[in-house]
Design a protein around this motif. Sequence first.
Motif, PDB file in Angstrom:
ATOM      1  N   LYS A  46     -17.873  -0.906 -25.867  1.00 53.91           N
ATOM      2  CA  LYS A  46     -18.893   0.109 -26.154  1.00 53.91           C
ATOM      3  C   LYS A  46     -18.705   0.708 -27.547  1.00 53.91           C
ATOM      4  N   GLU A  47     -17.450   0.953 -27.946  1.00 52.81           N
ATOM      5  CA  GLU A  47     -17.181   1.495 -29.286  1.00 52.81           C
ATOM      6  C   GLU A  47     -17.625   0.535 -30.379  1.00 52.81           C
ATOM      7  N   ALA A  48     -17.605  -0.757 -30.087  1.00 58.00           N
ATOM      8  CA  ALA A  48     -18.064  -1.762 -31.049  1.00 58.00           C
ATOM      9  C   ALA A  48     -19.584  -1.892 -31.040  1.00 58.00           C
ATOM     10  N   GLY A  49     -20.255  -1.119 -30.178  1.00 59.09           N
ATOM     11  CA  GLY A  49     -21.713  -1.155 -30.102  1.00 59.09           C
ATOM     12  C   GLY A  49     -22.255  -2.375 -29.378  1.00 59.09           C
ATOM     13  N   LEU A  50     -21.440  -2.953 -28.507  1.00 55.70           N
ATOM     14  CA  LEU A  50     -21.821  -4.175 -27.800  1.00 55.70           C
ATOM     15  C   LEU A  50     -22.080  -3.896 -26.323  1.00 55.70           C
ATOM     16  N   PRO A  51     -22.883  -4.752 -25.686  1.00 57.05           N
ATOM     17  CA  PRO A  51     -23.237  -4.513 -24.281  1.00 57.05           C
ATOM     18  C   PRO A  51     -22.232  -5.069 -23.278  1.00 57.05           C
ATOM     19  N   TRP A  52     -22.072  -4.331 -22.181  1.00 58.97           N
ATOM     20  CA  TRP A  52     -21.358  -4.785 -20.987  1.00 58.97           C
ATOM     21  C   TRP A  52     -22.321  -4.520 -19.835  1.00 58.97           C
ATOM     22  N   LEU A  53     -22.809  -5.573 -19.219  1.00 59.05           N
ATOM     23  CA  LEU A  53     -23.835  -5.471 -18.178  1.00 59.05           C
ATOM     24  C   LEU A  53     -23.271  -5.849 -16.818  1.00 59.05           C
ATOM     25  N   VAL A  54     -23.875  -5.286 -15.775  1.00 57.28           N
ATOM     26  CA  VAL A  54     -23.509  -5.646 -14.408  1.00 57.28           C
ATOM     27  C   VAL A  54     -24.758  -6.091 -13.653  1.00 57.28           C
ATOM     28  N   ALA A  55     -24.532  -6.969 -12.689  1.00 59.13           N
ATOM     29  CA  ALA A  55     -25.592  -7.381 -11.763  1.00 59.13           C
ATOM     30  C   ALA A  55     -25.320  -6.695 -10.446  1.00 59.13           C
ATOM     31  N   LYS A  56     -26.367  -6.077  -9.888  1.00 58.60           N
ATOM     32  CA  LYS A  56     -26.217  -5.359  -8.623  1.00 58.60           C
ATOM     33  C   LYS A  56     -27.206  -5.906  -7.605  1.00 58.60           C
ATOM     34  N   ASP A  57     -26.689  -6.189  -6.434  1.00 56.52           N
ATOM     35  CA  ASP A  57     -27.505  -6.585  -5.293  1.00 56.52           C
ATOM     36  C   ASP A  57     -27.493  -5.383  -4.361  1.00 56.52           C
ATOM     37  N   GLN A  58     -28.566  -4.636  -4.368  1.00 51.76           N
ATOM     38  CA  GLN A  58     -28.643  -3.333  -3.723  1.00 51.76           C
ATOM     39  C   GLN A  58     -27.620  -2.433  -4.396  1.00 51.76           C
ATOM     40  N   ARG A  60     -24.223  -3.076  -4.429  1.00 53.90           N
ATOM     41  CA  ARG A  60     -23.022  -3.856  -4.691  1.00 53.90           C
ATOM     42  C   ARG A  60     -23.031  -4.479  -6.073  1.00 53.90           C
ATOM     43  N   THR A  61     -21.945  -4.320  -6.816  1.00 48.14           N
ATOM     44  CA  THR A  61     -21.792  -5.004  -8.095  1.00 48.14           C
ATOM     45  C   THR A  61     -21.310  -6.413  -7.787  1.00 48.14           C
ATOM     46  N   ILE A  62     -22.090  -7.417  -8.218  1.00 49.80           N
ATOM     47  CA  ILE A  62     -21.753  -8.798  -7.852  1.00 49.80           C
ATOM     48  C   ILE A  62     -21.439  -9.677  -9.060  1.00 49.80           C
ATOM     49  N   GLY A  63     -21.511  -9.107 -10.248  1.00 48.76           N
ATOM     50  CA  GLY A  63     -21.171  -9.882 -11.430  1.00 48.76           C
ATOM     51  C   GLY A  63     -21.312  -9.042 -12.677  1.00 48.76           C
ATOM     52  N   TYR A  64     -20.834  -9.598 -13.777  1.00 45.68           N
ATOM     53  CA  TYR A  64     -20.944  -8.888 -15.045  1.00 45.68           C
ATOM     54  C   TYR A  64     -20.900  -9.869 -16.201  1.00 45.68           C
ATOM     55  N   GLU A  81     -18.181 -13.040 -28.993  1.00 48.79           N
ATOM     56  CA  GLU A  81     -17.826 -13.942 -27.896  1.00 48.79           C
ATOM     57  C   GLU A  81     -18.457 -13.379 -26.636  1.00 48.79           C
ATOM     58  N   ILE A  82     -19.102 -14.229 -25.866  1.00 46.58           N
ATOM     59  CA  ILE A  82     -19.728 -13.767 -24.631  1.00 46.58           C
ATOM     60  C   ILE A  82     -18.933 -14.286 -23.431  1.00 46.58           C
ATOM     61  N   SER A  83     -18.936 -13.482 -22.376  1.00 46.90           N
ATOM     62  CA  SER A  83     -18.221 -13.829 -21.146  1.00 46.90           C
ATOM     63  C   SER A  83     -19.050 -13.404 -19.949  1.00 46.90           C
ATOM     64  N   ILE A  84     -18.881 -14.141 -18.867  1.00 46.95           N
ATOM     65  CA  ILE A  84     -19.601 -13.830 -17.627  1.00 46.95           C
ATOM     66  C   ILE A  84     -18.716 -14.154 -16.431  1.00 46.95           C
ATOM     67  N   TYR A  85     -18.757 -13.300 -15.433  1.00 48.02           N
ATOM     68  CA  TYR A  85     -18.041 -13.521 -14.177  1.00 48.02           C
ATOM     69  C   TYR A  85     -18.924 -13.046 -13.030  1.00 48.02           C
ATOM     70  N   LEU A  86     -19.027 -13.871 -12.004  1.00 51.71           N
ATOM     71  CA  LEU A  86     -19.765 -13.521 -10.794  1.00 51.71           C
ATOM     72  C   LEU A  86     -18.815 -13.574  -9.605  1.00 51.71           C
ATOM     73  N   LYS A  87     -19.114 -12.786  -8.581  1.00 51.33           N
ATOM     74  CA  LYS A  87     -18.325 -12.916  -7.351  1.00 51.33           C
ATOM     75  C   LYS A  87     -18.289 -14.390  -6.973  1.00 51.33           C
ATOM     76  N   HIS A  88     -17.130 -14.853  -6.569  1.00 49.64           N
ATOM     77  CA  HIS A  88     -16.947 -16.287  -6.343  1.00 49.64           C
ATOM     78  C   HIS A  88     -17.870 -16.861  -5.275  1.00 49.64           C
ATOM     79  N   ASP A  89     -18.360 -16.034  -4.367  1.00 55.17           N
ATOM     80  CA  ASP A  89     -19.249 -16.536  -3.311  1.00 55.17           C
ATOM     81  C   ASP A  89     -20.728 -16.308  -3.639  1.00 55.17           C
ATOM     82  N   ILE A  90     -21.029 -15.898  -4.877  1.00 54.98           N
ATOM     83  CA  ILE A  90     -22.409 -15.621  -5.299  1.00 54.98           C
ATOM     84  C   ILE A  90     -22.906 -16.672  -6.290  1.00 54.98           C
ATOM     85  N   ILE A  91     -22.067 -17.584  -6.688  1.00 50.59           N
ATOM     86  CA  ILE A  91     -22.417 -18.584  -7.704  1.00 50.59           C
ATOM     87  C   ILE A  91     -23.696 -19.323  -7.304  1.00 50.59           C
TER      88      ILE A  91
END
Length: 161
Positions: A46-58, A60-64, A81-91
Amino acid sequence: MIAHIQEEDLDEVTAIYNYYIQNTAATFEEDVVSTSDILHRINNIKEAGLPWLVAKDQSRTIGYAYASLWNSRSAYRNTVEISIYLKHDIISHGWGTALYTMLFEQLKGLPKHTAIAVITLPNQASIALHEKFGMQKVGHFKQVGFKFNQWFDVGYWQVIL
Protein backbone atom coordinates in the motif's frame (compact mmCIF):
# COMPACT_ATOMS: atom_id res chain seq x y z
CA MET A 1 -16.95 -9.74 -5.20
CA ILE A 2 -13.47 -8.30 -5.70
CA ALA A 3 -12.36 -5.62 -3.23
CA HIS A 4 -9.30 -4.01 -1.69
CA ILE A 5 -8.00 -5.98 1.26
CA GLN A 6 -9.29 -5.02 4.70
CA GLU A 7 -8.11 -5.95 8.19
CA GLU A 8 -10.92 -8.52 8.52
CA ASP A 9 -9.39 -10.46 5.58
CA LEU A 10 -6.05 -11.03 7.31
CA ASP A 11 -6.80 -14.39 8.97
CA GLU A 12 -8.18 -15.97 5.80
CA VAL A 13 -5.43 -14.54 3.57
CA THR A 14 -2.83 -15.87 6.00
CA ALA A 15 -4.49 -19.30 6.03
CA ILE A 16 -4.62 -19.41 2.21
CA TYR A 17 -0.94 -18.55 1.91
CA ASN A 18 0.14 -20.92 4.69
CA TYR A 19 -1.58 -23.79 2.87
CA TYR A 20 0.66 -23.11 -0.15
CA ILE A 21 3.76 -22.83 2.05
CA GLN A 22 3.08 -26.15 3.77
CA ASN A 23 1.71 -28.18 0.86
CA THR A 24 3.02 -26.87 -2.47
CA ALA A 25 6.04 -25.44 -4.24
CA ALA A 26 4.00 -22.50 -5.57
CA THR A 27 5.95 -20.41 -3.06
CA PHE A 28 9.47 -21.15 -1.97
CA GLU A 29 8.83 -19.95 1.55
CA GLU A 30 9.13 -22.92 3.90
CA ASP A 31 8.05 -21.51 7.26
CA VAL A 32 4.44 -20.50 7.89
CA VAL A 33 3.75 -16.79 8.28
CA SER A 34 1.71 -14.94 10.88
CA THR A 35 -1.05 -12.44 10.30
CA SER A 36 1.37 -9.72 11.43
CA ASP A 37 3.81 -10.86 8.70
CA ILE A 38 1.04 -10.57 6.11
CA LEU A 39 -0.05 -7.18 7.50
CA HIS A 40 3.53 -5.92 7.16
CA ARG A 41 3.61 -7.08 3.51
CA ILE A 42 0.24 -5.46 2.80
CA ASN A 43 1.39 -2.18 4.33
CA ASN A 44 4.56 -2.19 2.19
CA ILE A 45 2.48 -2.72 -0.95
CA LYS A 46 0.00 0.00 0.00
CA GLU A 47 2.86 2.42 0.79
CA ALA A 48 4.21 1.77 -2.71
CA GLY A 49 0.80 2.79 -4.09
CA LEU A 50 0.06 -0.69 -5.40
CA PRO A 51 -3.11 -2.78 -5.13
CA TRP A 52 -3.77 -5.82 -2.94
CA LEU A 53 -7.17 -7.30 -3.82
CA VAL A 54 -9.28 -10.05 -2.30
CA ALA A 55 -12.01 -12.24 -3.75
CA LYS A 56 -14.99 -12.80 -1.49
CA ASP A 57 -17.72 -15.39 -1.84
CA GLN A 58 -20.40 -13.92 0.38
CA SER A 59 -18.40 -13.05 3.52
CA ARG A 60 -15.57 -15.56 2.99
CA THR A 61 -12.21 -14.46 1.60
CA ILE A 62 -11.33 -17.12 -0.96
CA GLY A 63 -8.35 -15.64 -2.76
CA TYR A 64 -6.15 -12.64 -3.31
CA ALA A 65 -3.91 -10.98 -5.86
CA TYR A 66 -1.47 -8.13 -5.56
CA ALA A 67 1.31 -6.25 -7.28
CA SER A 68 4.63 -5.57 -5.60
CA LEU A 69 7.73 -3.70 -6.61
CA TRP A 70 9.90 -5.83 -8.88
CA ASN A 71 13.19 -4.49 -7.57
CA SER A 72 14.26 -1.72 -5.22
CA ARG A 73 16.64 -0.08 -7.70
CA SER A 74 15.12 3.16 -9.02
CA ALA A 75 15.26 2.28 -12.72
CA TYR A 76 12.81 -0.59 -12.04
CA ARG A 77 10.18 1.73 -10.52
CA ASN A 78 7.73 1.15 -13.39
CA THR A 79 7.88 -2.65 -13.21
CA VAL A 80 5.79 -4.76 -10.86
CA GLU A 81 5.61 -8.42 -9.96
CA ILE A 82 2.11 -9.84 -9.71
CA SER A 83 1.01 -12.74 -7.52
CA ILE A 84 -2.22 -14.62 -6.99
CA TYR A 85 -3.37 -17.27 -4.52
CA LEU A 86 -6.76 -18.94 -4.24
CA LYS A 87 -8.07 -21.35 -1.64
CA HIS A 88 -6.81 -24.71 -2.81
CA ASP A 89 -10.34 -26.11 -3.19
CA ILE A 90 -11.61 -23.08 -5.19
CA ILE A 91 -9.31 -23.41 -8.21
CA SER A 92 -10.95 -23.22 -11.69
CA HIS A 93 -14.11 -21.39 -10.68
CA GLY A 94 -13.29 -18.09 -12.43
CA TRP A 95 -11.99 -16.31 -9.33
CA GLY A 96 -8.45 -16.06 -10.68
CA THR A 97 -9.74 -14.39 -13.83
CA ALA A 98 -11.88 -12.00 -11.78
CA LEU A 99 -8.99 -11.05 -9.51
CA TYR A 100 -6.54 -10.52 -12.36
CA THR A 101 -9.08 -8.57 -14.41
CA MET A 102 -9.40 -6.04 -11.58
CA LEU A 103 -5.67 -6.08 -10.81
CA PHE A 104 -4.73 -5.36 -14.42
CA GLU A 105 -7.34 -2.60 -14.64
CA GLN A 106 -5.85 -0.93 -11.60
CA LEU A 107 -2.26 -1.35 -12.79
CA LYS A 108 -3.09 0.25 -16.13
CA GLY A 109 -4.25 3.31 -14.20
CA LEU A 110 -0.88 3.64 -12.47
CA PRO A 111 2.44 4.81 -13.87
CA LYS A 112 3.53 1.19 -14.37
CA HIS A 113 4.86 -0.15 -17.64
CA THR A 114 5.58 -3.85 -17.16
CA ALA A 115 4.17 -6.70 -15.06
CA ILE A 116 6.16 -9.84 -14.35
CA ALA A 117 4.96 -13.14 -12.88
CA VAL A 118 7.19 -15.85 -11.44
CA ILE A 119 5.73 -19.37 -11.72
CA THR A 120 7.11 -22.54 -10.16
CA LEU A 121 7.10 -25.23 -12.84
CA PRO A 122 5.25 -27.31 -13.73
CA ASN A 123 1.98 -25.44 -13.14
CA GLN A 124 -0.30 -25.52 -16.19
CA ALA A 125 -3.23 -23.81 -14.43
CA SER A 126 -1.12 -20.81 -13.45
CA ILE A 127 0.50 -20.61 -16.88
CA ALA A 128 -2.94 -20.65 -18.54
CA LEU A 129 -4.22 -17.88 -16.26
CA HIS A 130 -1.24 -15.63 -16.89
CA GLU A 131 -1.27 -16.22 -20.64
CA LYS A 132 -5.00 -15.41 -20.68
CA PHE A 133 -3.92 -11.87 -19.74
CA GLY A 134 -1.40 -11.60 -22.55
CA MET A 135 1.63 -12.59 -20.53
CA GLN A 136 4.39 -14.38 -22.42
CA LYS A 137 7.11 -16.64 -21.12
CA VAL A 138 10.40 -14.76 -21.23
CA GLY A 139 12.66 -16.86 -19.04
CA HIS A 140 13.20 -20.29 -17.56
CA PHE A 141 15.57 -21.09 -14.73
CA LYS A 142 16.28 -24.78 -14.12
CA GLN A 143 16.45 -26.27 -10.66
CA VAL A 144 16.66 -22.99 -8.74
CA GLY A 145 14.24 -23.83 -5.91
CA PHE A 146 14.69 -26.73 -3.51
CA LYS A 147 11.66 -27.65 -1.43
CA PHE A 148 10.21 -30.95 -0.19
CA ASN A 149 13.54 -32.62 -1.03
CA GLN A 150 13.33 -31.90 -4.73
CA TRP A 151 14.43 -29.29 -7.25
CA PHE A 152 11.98 -27.03 -9.06
CA ASP A 153 12.29 -24.91 -12.17
CA VAL A 154 10.93 -21.36 -12.29
CA GLY A 155 9.51 -19.56 -15.30
CA TYR A 156 9.11 -15.84 -15.82
CA TRP A 157 6.14 -14.35 -17.66
CA GLN A 158 5.89 -10.70 -18.71
CA VAL A 159 3.40 -8.30 -20.24
CA ILE A 160 3.76 -4.66 -21.23
CA LEU A 161 0.85 -2.85 -19.62
